[in-house]
Design a protein around this motif. Sequence first.
Motif, PDB file in Angstrom:
ATOM      1  N   UNK A 110      -4.508   7.216   0.381  1.00  0.00           N
ATOM      2  CA  UNK A 110      -3.603   6.085   0.194  1.00  0.00           C
ATOM      3  C   UNK A 110      -3.847   5.517  -1.201  1.00  0.00           C
ATOM      4  N   UNK A 111      -2.954   4.621  -1.615  1.00  0.00           N
ATOM      5  CA  UNK A 111      -3.053   4.046  -2.947  1.00  0.00           C
ATOM      6  C   UNK A 111      -2.925   2.524  -2.870  1.00  0.00           C
ATOM      7  N   UNK A 112      -3.786   1.858  -3.619  1.00  0.00           N
ATOM      8  CA  UNK A 112      -3.685   0.403  -3.718  1.00  0.00           C
ATOM      9  C   UNK A 112      -4.390  -0.054  -4.985  1.00  0.00           C
ATOM     10  N   UNK A 113      -3.683  -0.875  -5.768  1.00  0.00           N
ATOM     11  CA  UNK A 113      -4.262  -1.398  -6.998  1.00  0.00           C
ATOM     12  C   UNK A 113      -3.597  -2.691  -7.412  1.00  0.00           C
ATOM     13  N   UNK A 114      -3.473  -2.890  -8.698  1.00  0.00           N
ATOM     14  CA  UNK A 114      -2.973  -4.146  -9.241  1.00  0.00           C
ATOM     15  C   UNK A 114      -1.454  -4.237  -9.193  1.00  0.00           C
ATOM     16  N   UNK A 115      -0.927  -5.349  -9.666  1.00  0.00           N
ATOM     17  CA  UNK A 115       0.524  -5.534  -9.816  1.00  0.00           C
ATOM     18  C   UNK A 115       0.974  -4.727 -11.030  1.00  0.00           C
ATOM     19  N   UNK A 116       2.042  -3.969 -10.873  1.00  0.00           N
ATOM     20  CA  UNK A 116       2.419  -3.013 -11.909  1.00  0.00           C
ATOM     21  C   UNK A 116       3.501  -3.454 -12.874  1.00  0.00           C
ATOM     22  N   UNK A 117       3.816  -4.734 -12.944  1.00  0.00           N
ATOM     23  CA  UNK A 117       4.971  -5.149 -13.730  1.00  0.00           C
ATOM     24  C   UNK A 117       4.845  -4.878 -15.230  1.00  0.00           C
ATOM     25  N   UNK A 118       3.638  -4.860 -15.789  1.00  0.00           N
ATOM     26  CA  UNK A 118       3.505  -4.683 -17.241  1.00  0.00           C
ATOM     27  C   UNK A 118       2.990  -3.310 -17.642  1.00  0.00           C
ATOM     28  N   UNK A 119       2.812  -2.399 -16.683  1.00  0.00           N
ATOM     29  CA  UNK A 119       2.285  -1.082 -17.044  1.00  0.00           C
ATOM     30  C   UNK A 119       3.232  -0.366 -18.003  1.00  0.00           C
ATOM     31  N   UNK A 120       2.647   0.289 -19.005  1.00  0.00           N
ATOM     32  CA  UNK A 120       3.349   1.041 -20.048  1.00  0.00           C
ATOM     33  C   UNK A 120       4.136   0.158 -21.010  1.00  0.00           C
ATOM     34  N   UNK A 177       0.866  -1.174   0.000  1.00  0.00           N
ATOM     35  CA  UNK A 177       0.000   0.000   0.000  1.00  0.00           C
ATOM     36  C   UNK A 177       0.902   1.223   0.000  1.00  0.00           C
ATOM     37  N   UNK A 178       0.596   2.193  -0.840  1.00  0.00           N
ATOM     38  CA  UNK A 178       1.349   3.446  -0.827  1.00  0.00           C
ATOM     39  C   UNK A 178       0.670   4.422   0.130  1.00  0.00           C
ATOM     40  N   UNK A 179       1.419   4.860   1.132  1.00  0.00           N
ATOM     41  CA  UNK A 179       0.877   5.794   2.118  1.00  0.00           C
ATOM     42  C   UNK A 179       1.525   7.170   1.989  1.00  0.00           C
ATOM     43  N   UNK A 180       2.248   7.382   0.944  1.00  0.00           N
ATOM     44  CA  UNK A 180       2.897   8.662   0.696  1.00  0.00           C
ATOM     45  C   UNK A 180       3.721   8.564  -0.569  1.00  0.00           C
TER      46      UNK A 180
END
Length: 398
Positions: free
Chosen positions: A356-366, A180-183
């Motif tokens: 805060x931020x929470x989502x999917x696995x980011x390995x293939x983004x862009x 989770x991104x808290x900042x």
Amino acid sequence: MTVTDPVSVLQTLVRCPSVTPEEGGALSALEVMLAPLGFAVERMTGHTDGTPDVENLYARLGTTGPHLMFAGHTDVVPPGNEASWRHPPFAAEIADGLLFGRGTVDMKGGIACFIAALARLLEQGRTLPGSVSLLITGDEEGPGINGTEKLLEWATSRGERWDAALVGEPTNPDTLGDMIKVGRRGSLTGRLMVTGTQGHVAYPHLADNPLRAMTAMLDALMGEPLDHGTDLFPPSNLEVTSVDTGNTATNVIPESASATFNIRFNDLWSEETLKNELQARLNRAAMDEQLRPGRDPARFSLEWLGRVSPVFLTRNERLSGSLAAAVEAVTGRRPKLSTTGGTSDARFIKDYCPVVEFGLVGQTMHKVDEHVPVADLEKLTEIYSHFIERWFALADAR
């Protein structure tokens, strides 16, 4: 399309070619999904002279507090060479348990899962003791001028207030439930210009090579760590991204040299203290005679480029705690609270409410063949459902 099915919702969104700054039909598709659920949906266009207009969407379900915001973006980066994709980037095809398409991860997938989570709760007859809103921009992958920042100002001017926000960016590095991104770290970009004296390389005493001073100055910027990090922030990091003289001749000492650099900084620094530190380092380096013996101090200027993204940290246990508990309930993993990665639109939202931020696995983004496991869409929908219920239960208990 079935709004309780995140796969169906995501396929609809991916098939909208909403490459920044084009709306591509994505916001219109969201409006069609949200209105039947009872949302009041409004569209606004962000405008700034000299930049493309951007369409944005704001939707709210409920009229009372507490008020939970979900924020995201439907704009995507260009697909690149479409012939390199195994599946067309806007076809939303499923193969081997994976849904392919530009924006599946970043971040139409998060939007699809949040809508499906809300639709399921409503279908089950759950009544939320407050309001939920979706703040969706079309400018996150672009300049970030006419999107979330303008939409927040617009909504606030109409009386909207929020108690907490969740941004559905892809936050997990390897497995759903990791982080989770808290900042977010701050971002500051500068350009250093060093002026010398042009001349023939065979007669260096008649010239002053600016690259000699530039070398000392870049060493001063990068050689000594800015800091060693904190409990929730990694060390601040300065990277030189370009060095240029504009010189096409091999026998000419250039007149000037420039270097561009970017710093991702933690909460040990403010914009002012960081700028002062870098200026002081360059002032000292300008006096360095190691590569310029007998010379006067180097002549240089320092320019700050673009807007500074401020560092921020969310300390709100009701928000981060209820989200972490929801993640653990579905995945069995206790997520790490982190501030790593680049900037996001959370940098605008933090001025209005805890975020805060929470989502999917980011390995293939862009990337070419951006994709998401269908199973992860179902899990994220379950996480969002648990989170919504937990956050409102804690808010109601107060």
